[in-house]
Design a protein around this motif. Structure first.
Motif, mmCIF file in Angstrom:
data_model
loop_
_atom_site.group_PDB
_atom_site.id
_atom_site.type_symbol
_atom_site.label_atom_id
_atom_site.label_comp_id
_atom_site.label_asym_id
_atom_site.label_seq_id
_atom_site.Cartn_x
_atom_site.Cartn_y
_atom_site.Cartn_z
ATOM 1 N N ARG A 59 0.819 -1.218 0.000
ATOM 2 C CA ARG A 59 0.000 0.000 0.000
ATOM 3 C C ARG A 59 0.850 1.264 0.000
ATOM 4 N N LYS A 60 1.962 1.226 0.715
ATOM 5 C CA LYS A 60 2.796 2.420 0.887
ATOM 6 C C LYS A 60 3.436 2.884 -0.415
ATOM 7 N N PHE A 61 3.383 2.032 -1.436
ATOM 8 C CA PHE A 61 4.005 2.402 -2.700
ATOM 9 C C PHE A 61 3.030 3.085 -3.657
ATOM 10 N N TRP B 223 7.568 10.547 -4.647
ATOM 11 C CA TRP B 223 8.589 10.133 -5.614
ATOM 12 C C TRP B 223 8.618 8.617 -5.802
ATOM 13 N N THR B 224 7.620 7.915 -5.262
ATOM 14 C CA THR B 224 7.566 6.452 -5.342
ATOM 15 C C THR B 224 6.361 6.015 -6.157
ATOM 16 N N MET B 225 6.576 5.067 -7.069
ATOM 17 C CA MET B 225 5.475 4.506 -7.857
ATOM 18 C C MET B 225 5.730 3.032 -8.139
ATOM 19 N N ALA B 226 4.749 2.197 -7.800
ATOM 20 C CA ALA B 226 4.819 0.783 -8.145
ATOM 21 C C ALA B 226 4.313 0.601 -9.575
ATOM 22 N N PHE B 227 4.043 -0.614 -9.975
ATOM 23 C CA PHE B 227 3.514 -0.903 -11.304
ATOM 24 C C PHE B 227 2.235 -1.733 -11.194
ATOM 25 N N THR C 100 15.458 16.024 -16.140
ATOM 26 C CA THR C 100 15.556 16.277 -14.711
ATOM 27 C C THR C 100 14.711 15.235 -13.994
ATOM 28 N N ARG C 101 15.033 15.002 -12.753
ATOM 29 C CA ARG C 101 14.255 14.020 -11.989
ATOM 30 C C ARG C 101 12.809 14.472 -11.845
ATOM 31 N N ALA C 102 12.608 15.774 -11.691
ATOM 32 C CA ALA C 102 11.247 16.279 -11.546
ATOM 33 C C ALA C 102 10.431 16.022 -12.811
ATOM 34 N N ASN C 103 11.028 16.214 -13.980
ATOM 35 C CA ASN C 103 10.282 15.981 -15.215
ATOM 36 C C ASN C 103 10.062 14.500 -15.476
ATOM 37 N N VAL C 104 11.031 13.679 -15.124
ATOM 38 C CA VAL C 104 10.828 12.230 -15.266
ATOM 39 C C VAL C 104 9.636 11.794 -14.412
ATOM 40 N N MET C 105 9.550 12.313 -13.191
ATOM 41 C CA MET C 105 8.420 11.968 -12.330
ATOM 42 C C MET C 105 7.122 12.509 -12.920
ATOM 43 N N LYS C 106 7.172 13.712 -13.489
ATOM 44 C CA LYS C 106 5.987 14.301 -14.119
ATOM 45 C C LYS C 106 5.502 13.429 -15.269
ATOM 46 N N GLN C 107 6.425 12.916 -16.065
ATOM 47 C CA GLN C 107 6.050 12.073 -17.202
ATOM 48 C C GLN C 107 5.533 10.708 -16.739
ATOM 49 N N ALA C 108 6.083 10.185 -15.645
ATOM 50 C CA ALA C 108 5.569 8.929 -15.091
ATOM 51 C C ALA C 108 4.125 9.090 -14.634
ATOM 52 N N LEU C 109 3.742 10.335 -14.320
ATOM 53 C CA LEU C 109 2.377 10.624 -13.900
ATOM 54 C C LEU C 109 1.523 11.144 -15.052
ATOM 55 N N SER C 110 1.991 10.922 -16.279
ATOM 56 C CA SER C 110 1.264 11.374 -17.474
ATOM 57 C C SER C 110 1.200 10.251 -18.509
ATOM 58 N N LEU C 111 0.902 9.038 -18.046
ATOM 59 C CA LEU C 111 0.927 7.876 -18.927
ATOM 60 C C LEU C 111 -0.470 7.417 -19.334
ATOM 61 N N GLY D 254 -1.917 9.737 -13.507
ATOM 62 C CA GLY D 254 -2.270 11.147 -13.534
ATOM 63 C C GLY D 254 -1.936 11.759 -12.199
ATOM 64 N N PRO D 255 -2.074 13.062 -12.054
ATOM 65 C CA PRO D 255 -1.790 13.705 -10.770
ATOM 66 C C PRO D 255 -2.575 13.034 -9.639
ATOM 67 N N GLY D 256 -1.851 12.533 -8.674
ATOM 68 C CA GLY D 256 -2.495 11.843 -7.563
ATOM 69 C C GLY D 256 -2.823 10.387 -7.831
ATOM 70 N N GLN D 257 -2.698 9.932 -9.074
ATOM 71 C CA GLN D 257 -2.989 8.527 -9.410
ATOM 72 C C GLN D 257 -1.669 7.791 -9.634
ATOM 73 N N TYR D 258 -1.212 7.143 -8.577
ATOM 74 C CA TYR D 258 0.107 6.512 -8.581
ATOM 75 C C TYR D 258 0.037 5.000 -8.796
ATOM 76 N N ALA D 259 -1.098 4.490 -9.231
ATOM 77 C CA ALA D 259 -1.252 3.057 -9.493
ATOM 78 C C ALA D 259 -1.423 2.861 -10.996
#
Length: 396
Positions: A132-134, A142-146, A339-350, A366-371
């Motif tokens: 759950r913590k992921f 800065w954490t995202m599972a798959f 940049t790390r910030a943009n990589v994280m932004k793109q991971a949240l734009s899939l 998406g923003p706030g959707q880390y699953a």
């Protein structure tokens, strides 16, 4: 002089390409990805994930890399030991200077470095764990599972049991760590008020235990007719084999992380595994139904060319393909802003369909959707391969 300069101009003035931006681990020629993996120790069956990741990036590099940059994948053995994970992760970040930590294995191991990576603002992406913590952007942005988290997966099994076996007596075997606890909590939450009467036996084991024979004997003695276990490959294979040796034939439910034919069911004996069920979100490479599927064909060609020593019956190699393919998609979207910030932004734009993910299930963030994956489908092992059944279940 001015007139001469204007006449000499070859055509319309075109704005210059935006200057590339880099954080540590990225340059005009290279992108460094860090990884910790259990190449040794009690979870070494998962080591193929790291080897397959390396093989996927070798293919990407052979084709020119990502936006002209080669991927340098630095994968270190942590033996599935959290203290070793801390040591190796700090080395990857502080000495090797990786841009991102990618697909590091394990619930306890990723937990051990989660605060460190979040404090350092280093993306901890597509980790090989489902706690759950992921998927907790409030505390760990800065954490995202798959995969679907363990709690959600367990709720799916609970719903299946309630619908099809409402009078079941359930025995649970679980690993005594966050992985096991998340699954057990999810199962109990899914069963609701019936959990107290339906669950007739629980037994935990430690990763250091040589066998789970005593736990299995106790669980059989509970009189259970449904057996669920939240485990890792070594102990899952032992559980399947021990149940057969004891002549215990409950409805046997495996968590998705131990559904590999090559890593778990073959060592347990395929005949012993016939009838077990699980849930999945990816294509089983042993299922002949995918023979003409374009995604499967691409995966098979990659296995033959870049990972010929890999086991084509081991679904972990299909999982790794999905993880790595999605990581490359993120890097493509990041363009020259590495940049790390943009990589994280793109991971949240899939919104992406990995080759070995089931049709009808997409990677969406998406923003706030880390699953990234929030749907699964039930499957049953017929002694040779997994057979899908029922509808795709969207996890809430």
């Amino acid at each position: 002089m001015l007139a001469g300069l204007l006449l000499a101009a070859p055509g319309p003035i075109v704005p210059a390409r935006a200057q590339a931006t880099y954080d540590p681990g990225a340059s005009a020629t290279e992108i460094k990805l860090g990884n910790t993996m259990a190449y040794s120790g009690p979870a070494s069956a998962y080591g193929t994930l790291g080897r397959a990741d390396a093989a996927y990036f070798a293919m990407v590099n052979a084709k020119g890399g990502v936006n002209g940059r080669k991927i340098s994948f630095i994968s270190l053995d942590d033996g599935f030991s959290p203290p070793k994970t801390v040591e190796q992760t700090r080395r990857l970040v502080e000495q090797d200077g990786v841009l991102v930590m990618f697909n590091a294995l394990g619930t306890a191991t990723n937990t051990a470095v989660q605060k460190y990576l979040n404090n350092a603002k280093v993306p901890q992406l597509f980790i090989g764990a489902g706690g759950r913590k992921f998927t907790d952007p409030k505390n760990f942005p800065w954490t995202m599972a798959f995969q679907p988290n363990f709690n959600i997966e367990a709720r799916i099994y609970a719903n299946y049991i309630l619908k099809n076996y409402p009078n079941a007596k359930i025995a649970i075997l679980f690993q005594a760590d966050d992985l096991g606890k998340d699954y057990v909590e999810g199962l109990k939450e899914g069963l609701g008020d019936k959990a107290k009467t339906m669950i007739v036996g629980e037994a935990a084991y430690q990763l250091s235990d040589p066998t789970i024979d005593s736990q299995m004997v106790a669980l059989k003695a509970s009189g259970a007719d449904v057996f669920f276990h939240a485990s890792t490959p070594k102990f899952a294979a032992q559980a399947v084999r021990k149940a057969a040796d004891m002549g215990w034939k409950p409805l046997h439910i495996l968590n998705v992380g131990v559904s590999s034919v090559g890593a778990v069911l073959k060592p347990a004996g395929l005949e012993n595994a016939a009838g077990v069920i699980s849930a999945t979100y990816y294509k089983d490479p042993t299922d002949p139904k995918w023979a003409d599927d374009p995604g499967y064909r691409a995966w098979l060609e990659w296995m033959q060319t870049y990972y010929p020593e890999g086991d084509r019956t081991d679904v972990l190699n299909a999982l790794s393909y999905n993880f790595s393919e999605t990581m490359v998609q993120v890097l493509k979207q990041a363009g020259d802003d590495l940049t790390r910030a943009n990589v994280m932004k793109q991971a949240l734009s899939l919104d992406f369909q990995p080759s070995m993910v089931l049709p009808g299930i997409r990677v969406k963030t998406g923003p706030g959707q880390y699953a990234p994956i929030r749907a699964m489908q039930m499957q049953r092992f017929d002694g040779r391969s997994w057979q899908l059944f029922g509808d795709i279940i969207e996890a809430q």
